[in-house]
Design a protein around this motif. Structure first.
Motif, PDB file in Angstrom:
ATOM      1  N   TYR A   1      34.343  21.310  23.013  1.00 14.85           N
ATOM      2  CA  TYR A   1      33.100  21.279  23.775  1.00 14.85           C
ATOM      3  C   TYR A   1      32.947  22.467  24.711  1.00 14.85           C
ATOM      4  N   ASN A   2      34.051  23.078  25.102  1.00 13.19           N
ATOM      5  CA  ASN A   2      33.999  24.192  26.041  1.00 13.19           C
ATOM      6  C   ASN A   2      34.999  25.269  25.638  1.00 13.19           C
ATOM      7  N   PRO A   3      34.640  26.552  25.770  1.00 17.58           N
ATOM      8  CA  PRO A   3      35.555  27.630  25.387  1.00 17.58           C
ATOM      9  C   PRO A   3      36.796  27.686  26.263  1.00 17.58           C
ATOM     10  N   GLU A   4      36.708  27.156  27.476  1.00 17.63           N
ATOM     11  CA  GLU A   4      37.875  27.001  28.338  1.00 17.63           C
ATOM     12  C   GLU A   4      37.814  25.603  28.935  1.00 17.63           C
ATOM     13  N   GLU A   5      38.868  24.820  28.750  1.00 16.60           N
ATOM     14  CA  GLU A   5      38.902  23.479  29.308  1.00 16.60           C
ATOM     15  C   GLU A   5      39.508  23.553  30.704  1.00 16.60           C
ATOM     16  N   VAL A   6      38.721  23.137  31.695  1.00 17.86           N
ATOM     17  CA  VAL A   6      39.128  23.230  33.091  1.00 17.86           C
ATOM     18  C   VAL A   6      39.258  21.826  33.666  1.00 17.86           C
ATOM     19  N   PHE A   7      40.426  21.516  34.212  1.00 16.64           N
ATOM     20  CA  PHE A   7      40.678  20.211  34.811  1.00 16.64           C
ATOM     21  C   PHE A   7      40.899  20.409  36.306  1.00 16.64           C
ATOM     22  N   TYR A   8      39.957  19.903  37.119  1.00 16.86           N
ATOM     23  CA  TYR A   8      40.062  20.059  38.567  1.00 16.86           C
ATOM     24  C   TYR A   8      40.217  18.698  39.241  1.00 16.86           C
ATOM     25  N   TYR A   9      41.172  18.616  40.160  1.00 10.35           N
ATOM     26  CA  TYR A   9      41.318  17.441  41.026  1.00 10.35           C
ATOM     27  C   TYR A   9      41.992  17.919  42.297  1.00 10.35           C
ATOM     28  N   GLN A  10      41.430  17.579  43.460  1.00 11.52           N
ATOM     29  CA  GLN A  10      41.912  18.204  44.686  1.00 11.52           C
ATOM     30  C   GLN A  10      43.258  17.669  45.153  1.00 11.52           C
ATOM     31  N   PHE A  11      43.702  16.530  44.614  1.00 13.33           N
ATOM     32  CA  PHE A  11      44.967  15.962  45.058  1.00 13.33           C
ATOM     33  C   PHE A  11      46.082  16.306  44.066  1.00 13.33           C
ATOM     34  N   VAL A  12      46.696  15.340  43.412  1.00 11.82           N
ATOM     35  CA  VAL A  12      47.854  15.599  42.555  1.00 11.82           C
ATOM     36  C   VAL A  12      47.464  15.468  41.085  1.00 11.82           C
ATOM     37  N   ILE A  13      47.763  16.508  40.302  1.00 10.27           N
ATOM     38  CA  ILE A  13      47.618  16.473  38.848  1.00 10.27           C
ATOM     39  C   ILE A  13      49.008  16.414  38.241  1.00 10.27           C
ATOM     40  N   GLU A  14      49.212  15.438  37.373  1.00  6.55           N
ATOM     41  CA  GLU A  14      50.490  15.278  36.680  1.00  6.55           C
ATOM     42  C   GLU A  14      50.207  15.350  35.181  1.00  6.55           C
TER      43      GLU A  14
END
Length: 472
Positions: free
Chosen positions: A297-310
């Protein structure tokens, strides 16, 4: 544990790609995110007006049992004895994804958030403040009446952290997400008709308890929560969800919006929200697992979350030639199951410089009071817990498909008649009943196999039910 810190600041090119989605509770939103989400909804009213288009479509195909044409397909309230018609959860999952993709075309940093109505139950909740959902009520003439009717769900054990027992389905207990006590169709039916879904529509009032409910932006926060609960249920009951239908209205490869044909989507292909790159965070933690970056769906997959990403438990893979990015203001932890293959492009960033995501913002709300198109809005009459008048309630129609007879059970005795029509509109059979709660037509062996429509009319000539049945 691997932690990544400020690699480089955002460039203008960031806004030329789309993000995937880590959806969180609206209570975790920063001021920046609130402003951008609200501005995003206002922006969707421009151009082809996606909000109005979705509301019109939803209203037109709302409910089989509430239309004068019961032969057509619909989106809501198919009973467990009609599994061949059910697409409620899958259709709304794809609808949320369509809206979220449109919002990310406005600003790739924003995702849909969810309203857990079992916790945020007050008319004074910050959800209704002017900097979030409040401004739409007057500007779009939604006519909300918070708390005037209906009941929100209640939960025990910590709200969205532990949805153990949610009351509100005709006095029965809501099954826990890890419960095997009900099958998928019973689960979907209870979720749809009870307070968890229907209650929040009624409680909000205005457009929400009508077929045009997608006119209200809180609809999308509400259905994001419904989608979250389904995802939790399926995660704890893997392989339990499934649909007989293999296509869905609007997402059948024929619908055109704003000059583009929407893709064909098999409801069984999106049983897991992670197929769409959609993950749900709660209590400061976003777990990204069981996922392979595809850039579908997107040429770059961006995952944003301001706290903790695991990321990486049970696998998170960036294949060769794929591009992905994770961003946080706190911690990004890559577990042993994480893999960025040779030839892939992966970036992890702790962007402490981008304080606008959590601090004060110089952005302002850009509102509009664009009126909606005139629409014959259909009121919803199928909420299970709120049949407060004396009208008979149809509890079930069985068997369906049928061979020899059709039986309809009511919750009270009444005078009425049943008429059976073929698909050409010709009346095949009609019988009248007096002071009974069980309507039964026998000796139907002679009918040809196929689809028929049964209509039930009360003693005053008012149509009470129109339902499609199948003769074997």
């Amino acid at each position: 544990m691997n932690k990544y810190y400020a690699l480089f600041v955002f460039s203008i090119l960031f806004f030329q790609v789309g993000a995937q989605s880590i959806r969180k509770n609206f209570t975790e939103m920063s001021q920046y995110e609130k402003i951008e989400l609200v501005n995003g909804f206002y922006a969707l009213r421009s151009g082809g007006d996606l909000i109005n288009d979705l509301a019109t479509f939803h209203n037109d195909f709302f409910n089989f049992d509430n239309t004068i044409d019961p032969t057509r397909l619909d989106l809501h309230f198919n009973l467990p004895d009609e599994p061949e018609r059910d697409i409620f959860l899958a259709w709304h999952r794809r609808q949320m994804f369509e809206v979220e993709q449109a919002l990310q075309n406005v600003n790739p940093r924003i995702s849909l958030v969810y309203w857990d109505s079992s916790v945020e139950r007050s008319v004074n909740s910050t959800l209704w403040n002017q900097d979030l959902m409040g401004s739409f009520d007057a500007n779009w003439s939604l006519g909300r009446a918070l708390g005037a009717e209906g009941s929100l769900p209640i939960t025990t054990g910590g709200g969205d952290n532990n949805v153990n027992v949610i009351q509100g389905i005709s006095g029965t207990s809501w099954p826990a997400p890890d419960s095997q006590t009900v099958g998928f169709y019973a689960y979907s039916n209870r979720l749809e008709r009870g307070r968890v879904h229907a209650g929040a529509h009624q409680w909000t009032g205005g457009m929400m308890p009508t077929g045009a409910s997608p006119r209200d932006p809180v609809f999308y926060l509400h259905h994001t929560n419904v989608d979250r609960l389904w995802q939790e249920w399926e995660t704890n009951n893997p392989g339990s969800s499934g649909f007989i239908r293999t296509s869905m209205l609007r997402y059948d490869g024929t619908y055109v919006f704003n000059g583009q044909t929407l893709p064909s989507v098999n409801p069984n292909s999106i049983i897991d929200s992670r197929v769409l790159g959609v993950f749900y965070a709660r209590n400061g933690l976003a777990v990204l697992d069981n996922y392979i970056v595809s850039n579908t769906y997107n040429p770059e997959e961006v995952f944003y979350y301001q706290f903790v990403i695991e990321a990486g438990n049970n696998g998170f893979i960036v294949p060769s030639g794929r591009v992905a990015r994770m961003e946080s203001l706190n911690t990004i932890e890559l577990k042993p199951g994480f893999m960025a293959q040779s030839g892939s492009t992966f970036t992890a960033r702790i962007d402490v410089a981008n304080s606008g995501l959590t601090g004060k913002s110089n952005r302002t709300l850009v509102v509009n009071d664009k009126p909606f198109d005139d629409l014959d809005i259909k009121n919803i009459v199928e909420w299970e817990e709120d049949n407060k008048d004396d009208s008979p309630v149809f509890l079930t129609t069985f068997p369906n498909p049928f061979i020899n007879k059709i039986t309809i059970k009511l919750n009270k005795k009444t005078d009425c008649s049943i008429e059976v029509f073929n698909m050409m509109g010709m009346s095949i059979r009609k019988e009248s009943f007096q002071n009974t709660d069980t309507l039964e037509i026998n000796n139907l062996y002679g009918l040809s196999s196929g689809i028929y429509v049964i209509q039930v009319v009360n003693g005053q000539g008012e149509l009470l039910l129109a339902k499609r049945v199948v003769k074997l």
